[in-house]
Scaffold this motif. Structure first.
Motif, PDB file in Angstrom:
ATOM      1  N   ASN A 113       0.819  -1.207   0.000  1.00 22.10           N
ATOM      2  CA  ASN A 113       0.000   0.000   0.000  1.00 22.10           C
ATOM      3  C   ASN A 113       0.851   1.254   0.000  1.00 22.10           C
ATOM      4  N   GLN A 114       1.986   1.220   0.686  1.00 18.44           N
ATOM      5  CA  GLN A 114       2.854   2.389   0.761  1.00 18.44           C
ATOM      6  C   GLN A 114       3.693   2.574  -0.496  1.00 18.44           C
ATOM      7  N   GLY A 115       3.697   1.562  -1.363  1.00 14.99           N
ATOM      8  CA  GLY A 115       4.502   1.628  -2.574  1.00 14.99           C
ATOM      9  C   GLY A 115       3.659   1.652  -3.825  1.00 14.99           C
ATOM     10  N   VAL A 116       3.593   0.504  -4.507  1.00 16.51           N
ATOM     11  CA  VAL A 116       2.964   0.481  -5.829  1.00 16.51           C
ATOM     12  C   VAL A 116       1.482   0.836  -5.806  1.00 16.51           C
ATOM     13  N   LYS A 117       0.763   0.448  -4.759  1.00 20.19           N
ATOM     14  CA  LYS A 117      -0.688   0.646  -4.800  1.00 20.19           C
ATOM     15  C   LYS A 117      -1.093   2.095  -4.572  1.00 20.19           C
ATOM     16  N   PHE A 118      -0.320   2.844  -3.825  1.00 26.88           N
ATOM     17  CA  PHE A 118      -0.696   4.237  -3.602  1.00 26.88           C
ATOM     18  C   PHE A 118       0.268   5.196  -4.297  1.00 26.88           C
ATOM     19  N   VAL A 119       1.559   5.100  -4.018  1.00 25.09           N
ATOM     20  CA  VAL A 119       2.497   6.047  -4.613  1.00 25.09           C
ATOM     21  C   VAL A 119       2.455   5.984  -6.140  1.00 25.09           C
ATOM     22  N   ASP A 120       2.691   4.792  -6.700  1.00 25.71           N
ATOM     23  CA  ASP A 120       2.762   4.667  -8.151  1.00 25.71           C
ATOM     24  C   ASP A 120       1.401   4.794  -8.814  1.00 25.71           C
ATOM     25  N   LEU A 121       0.387   4.190  -8.217  1.00 25.41           N
ATOM     26  CA  LEU A 121      -0.932   4.223  -8.845  1.00 25.41           C
ATOM     27  C   LEU A 121      -1.554   5.618  -8.763  1.00 25.41           C
ATOM     28  N   ILE A 122      -1.348   6.321  -7.658  1.00 28.69           N
ATOM     29  CA  ILE A 122      -1.838   7.697  -7.566  1.00 28.69           C
ATOM     30  C   ILE A 122      -1.156   8.567  -8.606  1.00 28.69           C
ATOM     31  N   ALA A 123       0.147   8.381  -8.792  1.00 30.15           N
ATOM     32  CA  ALA A 123       0.865   9.160  -9.805  1.00 30.15           C
ATOM     33  C   ALA A 123       0.286   8.892 -11.191  1.00 30.15           C
ATOM     34  N   PHE A 124      -0.025   7.624 -11.477  1.00 34.05           N
ATOM     35  CA  PHE A 124      -0.617   7.276 -12.768  1.00 34.05           C
ATOM     36  C   PHE A 124      -1.993   7.922 -12.923  1.00 34.05           C
ATOM     37  N   ALA A 125      -2.802   7.860 -11.863  1.00 32.41           N
ATOM     38  CA  ALA A 125      -4.146   8.444 -11.921  1.00 32.41           C
ATOM     39  C   ALA A 125      -4.081   9.953 -12.159  1.00 32.41           C
TER      40      ALA A 125
END
Length: 369
Positions: A113-125
């Motif tokens: 959650n602290q990595g790919v699911k929030f940081v990276d996915l939020i950036a993509f969104a």
């Protein structure tokens, strides 16, 4: 039911939904579509372990990606798949193996959650110009007194706030959690009403990247040194027997300690990976008075008196936080380095961090005596 996605004008908004292929995120996509907003489903391909493609109860792998796409087709929304397998391996799986190899008890869901699911996915969104990112987590996003707070899920049996302590205020402003007020039964009912193929799909397991539930097998493949046999000793250092690899044990474990002739059951009290040694003792030796916590993230204010959880399914207990150490109001069991210590004020999540060391209540009592 159409939950409030907290958007000024839903009809002109764009919502990105993180879709794992399970019933929860699928229902979130359906609820988002009901608002009239433009909805895009995004699935992260995080791993692919042969049998995981067909196995029920996984997430973010072959069959799950297909299920997410099928749900999006049913809802008439776009669906993207992002290959984050490399990032997930280095940011979650490798760290999971390293923690086990170091004798600690990792919490991979928090890392994810602290990595790919929030940081990276939020950036993509945000790159897509989305107004928010919605997920299927059972937590509540509450606006109160001019700020946004993160609260436990309404249904205690489904609450996932423990895994989200690393969420930042900026991320929380962007995230939406429309299932936080719902029980699982209602979510499955909504999936059935929408005609979603995942309505009866089993829930994914906590550690999704271990296809067969054999955590030790995964760690042994990645860190073979953890399978080396070694001594089992008591608290005074007397050798009681031999184990077949520290990879098979975590602190507090009783199963697998095959030492006979003892006056009471033995538990793993400490793991010494460099020496490949297990230190065992009676249950009272597991009592912890305090824990040193590092990597603290505060989603709310830094408080002295807190309620703390050291495992996702544990009850929150009273404690005192002094900026470095969490001292429990009463001895706590099941506390180990590597676990997350998550702080609450009632239903509200304050923040948390990683336990790096513990102080034995038995030692403290002996000193006091």
């Amino acid at each position: 039911m159409t939950p409030n996605f907290d958007l000024k004008d839903a009809a002109s908004a764009r919502i990105i939904v993180a879709m794992s292929g399970g019933v929860d995120s699928s229902v979130v996509a359906a609820l988002a579509a009901r608002t009239g907003a433009e909805v895009i489903g995004v699935t992260l391909q995080l791993y692919d372990h042969g049998e995981a493609v067909k196995r029920s109860g996984s997430c973010c792998a072959g069959q799950d990606i297909y299920d997410a796409k099928t749900v999006c087709d049913r809802l008439g929304i776009a669906h993207y798949v992002l290959d984050y397998e490399s990032r997930f391996r280095t940011g979650v799986i490798d760290k999971f193996a390293d923690e086990y190899a170091a004798g600690r008890t990792p919490v991979p869901c928090s890392l994810c959650n602290q990595g790919v699911k929030f940081v990276d996915l939020i950036a993509f969104a945000r790159d897509l110009g989305a107004d928010c990112l919605a997920t299927g987590h059972y937590v509540r996003r509450v606006k109160r007194e001019g700020r946004v707070e993160l609260w436990k899920g309404r249904d205690p049996s489904r609450d996932q706030s423990y895994f989200l302590y690393g969420t930042t205020p900026d991320q929380l402003n962007y995230l939406r959690f429309p299932l936080g007020d719902l029980p699982k039964s209602e979510v499955r009912k909504l999936a059935t009403e929408e005609g979603l193929i995942v309505a009866d799909k089993p829930d994914s397991q906590d550690i999704c990247f271990v296809p067969d539930g054999d955590y030790a097998g995964l760690v042994k493949r990645l860190r073979p040194e953890t399978a080396a046999p070694g001594e089992i000793v008591d608290l005074e250092g007397r050798v009681l027997g031999e184990h077949q690899g520290v990879v098979h044990f975590t602190i507090g474990q009783r199963r697998g300690i095959e030492v006979g002739g003892q006056p009471e059951p033995l538990y793993v009290v400490r793991i010494e990976p460099e020496a490949q040694r297990l230190v065992v003792g009676p249950r009272r030796a597991l009592a912890v008075a305090a824990a040193r916590v590092e990597g603290i993230n505060w989603l709310a204010e830094d408080q002295v008196q807190v309620e703390a959880k050291v495992r996702s399914l544990a009850r929150a207990v009273a404690g005192r936080w002094d900026g470095e150490k969490l001292t429990f109001a009463a001895p706590e069991y099941g506390v180990a380095p590597g676990q997350s210590a998550v702080f609450y004020d009632g239903e509200r999540l304050l923040g948390g961090g990683t336990i790096v060391a513990t102080e034995s209540a038995a030692i403290e009592e002996a000193v006091a005596a």
